[in-house]
Scaffold this active site. Structure first.
Site, short mmCIF file in Angstrom:
data_model
loop_
_atom_site.label_atom_id
_atom_site.label_comp_id
_atom_site.label_asym_id
_atom_site.label_seq_id
_atom_site.Cartn_x
_atom_site.Cartn_y
_atom_site.Cartn_z
N LYS A 22 -82.58 65.55 25.10
CA LYS A 22 -82.89 64.17 24.67
C LYS A 22 -82.26 63.93 23.30
CE LYS A 22 -86.92 61.06 24.20
NZ LYS A 22 -88.39 60.95 24.30
N SER A 46 -90.08 57.35 27.49
CA SER A 46 -88.83 57.15 26.79
C SER A 46 -87.75 58.18 27.13
CB SER A 46 -89.08 57.17 25.28
OG SER A 46 -89.53 58.45 24.88
N SER A 82 -94.02 60.16 27.57
CA SER A 82 -92.56 60.05 27.74
C SER A 82 -91.87 61.18 28.48
CB SER A 82 -91.90 59.88 26.38
OG SER A 82 -92.03 58.55 25.99
N1 GLN Z 1 -94.60 54.62 26.38
C1 GLN Z 1 -95.23 55.12 25.19
C2 GLN Z 1 -94.79 54.31 24.01
O1 GLN Z 1 -94.08 53.39 24.18
C3 GLN Z 1 -94.95 56.57 25.01
C4 GLN Z 1 -93.66 56.87 24.38
C5 GLN Z 1 -93.47 58.34 24.16
O2 GLN Z 1 -94.19 59.16 24.69
N2 GLN Z 1 -92.50 58.65 23.32
O3 GLN Z 1 -95.14 54.58 22.91
#
Ligand code: GLN
Length: 503
Positions: free
Chosen positions: A80, A155, A179
């Protein structure tokens, strides 16, 4: 002759060690698969053939010298793009860091390299990991390999899609509120967020420091367990004060017996509004296959979980606001030229460098931490956090593991969740686990009868019981295969065997 996407990490490492194929041949096959597939999927922000081939040459030289090869020798890996890796940019999919060259390598990435993995490239993501669809990447969207008109989740959408399209065998993601587990569910791969502190965060760009945790994606539970072994080899990382020693053999206990163990089901989750019937059926199927193996289903309640999303959207933005303050356009990040003074330079650079969601989170965080407001929201969120931790502790008096959905729906179409608050609500089943800090894993269960898109279940364990969590995940995978005669996780059909032939 095989295609690179037909092999598990274990099979690749064994094949390289046995001399069935060289690491360089694997590297070329993976790069070939990326070449053939990524134009459609767009999982990668950067592909790094030099690094892939260099790492492969090191593995091949070690083998030629008669050395014992590391456990993941020759396994293609995507990282990532919020993790530093020397020789790559670390952009967090943001204009703010578009040209930022990694000055060092993150511990989690280094440990995968030490285990013999071949770094294929940096995976797309939501900007600074804010999001659930990878639509907030500043550069381009990543398409779900099962249907290019749908999101891969987020994400860590690029990391999940790269594995689902068979471009790589393993990838790393980070999970602050779901995410890893949510994109794994939407792309039909295994994705694990271990207990907070298990994997070092050193060298990973911070979002919410008390919530962030790195973890692996793979196409089998065993591959994910092997990646966990690599991530934890060497024990605690001195450079991350929250890191703990977890050098446990995750892969060794996988086939353990679950007979007599208690699997907790949360009735209010199973009846949650917005949970689609095909996802519900998938979770019920997972419950049945565990029951078939002798596990006992018990009902548990987590009474304060309705506060989890609200608490997360206070704690997360507050921590993000403080973490992202360093991107000031002076010392770090994009610099807007021609500004008359430093204050203007910061203001204008931040205005241009950050996208809408990153701004929204930071403005929310700034507000929540301001005087007068802090007590009302931040303090209340921390109280809710304690109640949620206590809820989980109580649940684990009655159950050895919890079973629930990972995402309420299968992959949605681009633009479908255009209202940010609606997007936030889609994190219902993942967020409380980051708040409490325990581990969770998404196990794919084929495709849904209505949508034809991947469906999955999530298993949630006690803190630092990640080995046991993997044993349950393997039991679900094994049971699904025995019941249906099919693998729960498959390479997305349009991409299987498209380029990437291993000579
Ligand atoms: N969807 C969640 C957010 O928007 C989680 C994002 C994540 O785990 N980085 O914060």
């Amino acid at each position: 002759m095989a295609f690179i996407d037909e092999l598990t990490a274990a099979q690749i490492a064994a094949g390289v060690a046995a001399g069935d194929f060289s690491a360089t041949e694997v590297a070329r096959a993976a790069l070939d698969a990326v070449e053939a597939r990524d134009g459609a999927v767009q999982a990668f922000l950067q592909v790094t053939p030099e690094l892939t081939l260099e790492a492969a040459a090191r593995v091949d030289a070690a083998r030629a010298a008669g050395e014992v090869l590391p456990p993941l020798a020759g396994v293609p890996l995507a990282v990532k793009d919020n993790m530093n890796l020397v020789g790559t940019r670390t952009t967090c999919a943001s204009r703010m860091l578009e040209t930022y060259e990694s000055p060092f390598t993150a511990t989690c990435v280094q440990r995968m390299l030490d285990a013999g993995c071949l770094p294929v490239g940096k995976a797309n993501m939501d900007e600074f990991a804010f999001g659930s669809s990878t639509e907030s990447s500043a550069f381009f969207r990543t398409n779900n390999p099962w249907d290019l008109e749908r999101v891969p989740g987020g994400s860590s959408g690029g990391s999940a899609a790269a594995v689902a399209a068979g471009e790589v065998t393993l990838s790393l993601g980070s999970d602050t509120g779901g995410s890893i587990r949510q994109p794994a569910a939407l792309c039909g791969v295994v994705g694990m967020k271990p207990t907070y502190g298990t994997v070092s965060r050193y060298g990973v760009v911070a979002f919410g420091s008390s919530l962030d945790q790195v973890g692996p994606f793979g196409r089998t539970v065993e591959d994910v367990a092997r990646a966990m072994d690599a991530l934890c080899a060497g024990g605690r990382d001195e450079r991350d004060s929250t890191s703990v020693d977890c050098a446990d053999s995750f892969a060794a206990g996988l086939e353990g017996d679950i007979a007599g163990k208690r699997v907790g089901i949360i009735p209010s989750f199973m009846n949650a509004p917005g949970l689609t019937s095909e996802v519900k059926e998938a979770v019920e199927l997972a419950a049945h296959v565990l029951q078939d193996q002798g596990a006992e289903l018990v009902e548990v309640e987590l009474p304060h979980l309705d506060a989890a999303i609200a608490a997360y959207y206070v704690i997360g933005p507050a921590e993000a606001f403080s973490n992202l303050a360093r991107f000031d356009g002076v010392r770090y990040g994009y610099q807007e030229p021609g500004c008359p003074n430093l204050a203007m330079q910061t203001a204008r650079s931040r205005a241009k460098g950050f996208g809408a969601e990153a701004k929204r989170r930071q403005m929310l965080g700034a507000y929540l931490l301001s005087s007068g407001v802090y007590d009302k929201y931040y303090y209340a969120a921390q109280k809710a956090r304690t109640l949620i931790v206590n809820d989980y502790e109580r649940a684990y008096e009655a159950a050895d593991v919890l079973l629930m959905p990972a995402s309420p729906t299968t992959a949605f179409k681009f633009g479908e969740l255009s209202d940010p608050t609606q997007m936030y609500l889609s994190d219902l089943f993942t967020i409380s686990i980051n708040i409490a800090g325990n581990g969770g894993i998404t196990v794919p269960l084929g495709v849904g009868s209505a949508s034809g898109m991947p469906v999955a279940a999530q298993l949630v364990g006690k803190a630092f019981d990640d080995r046991n969590l993997l044993t349950f995940a393997r039991a679900v995978e094994r049971g699904f295969e025995a019941t249906t005669g099919a693998a729960g996780c498959r390479v997305a059909p349009d991409f299987a065997g498209k380029g990437g032939e291993l000579a």
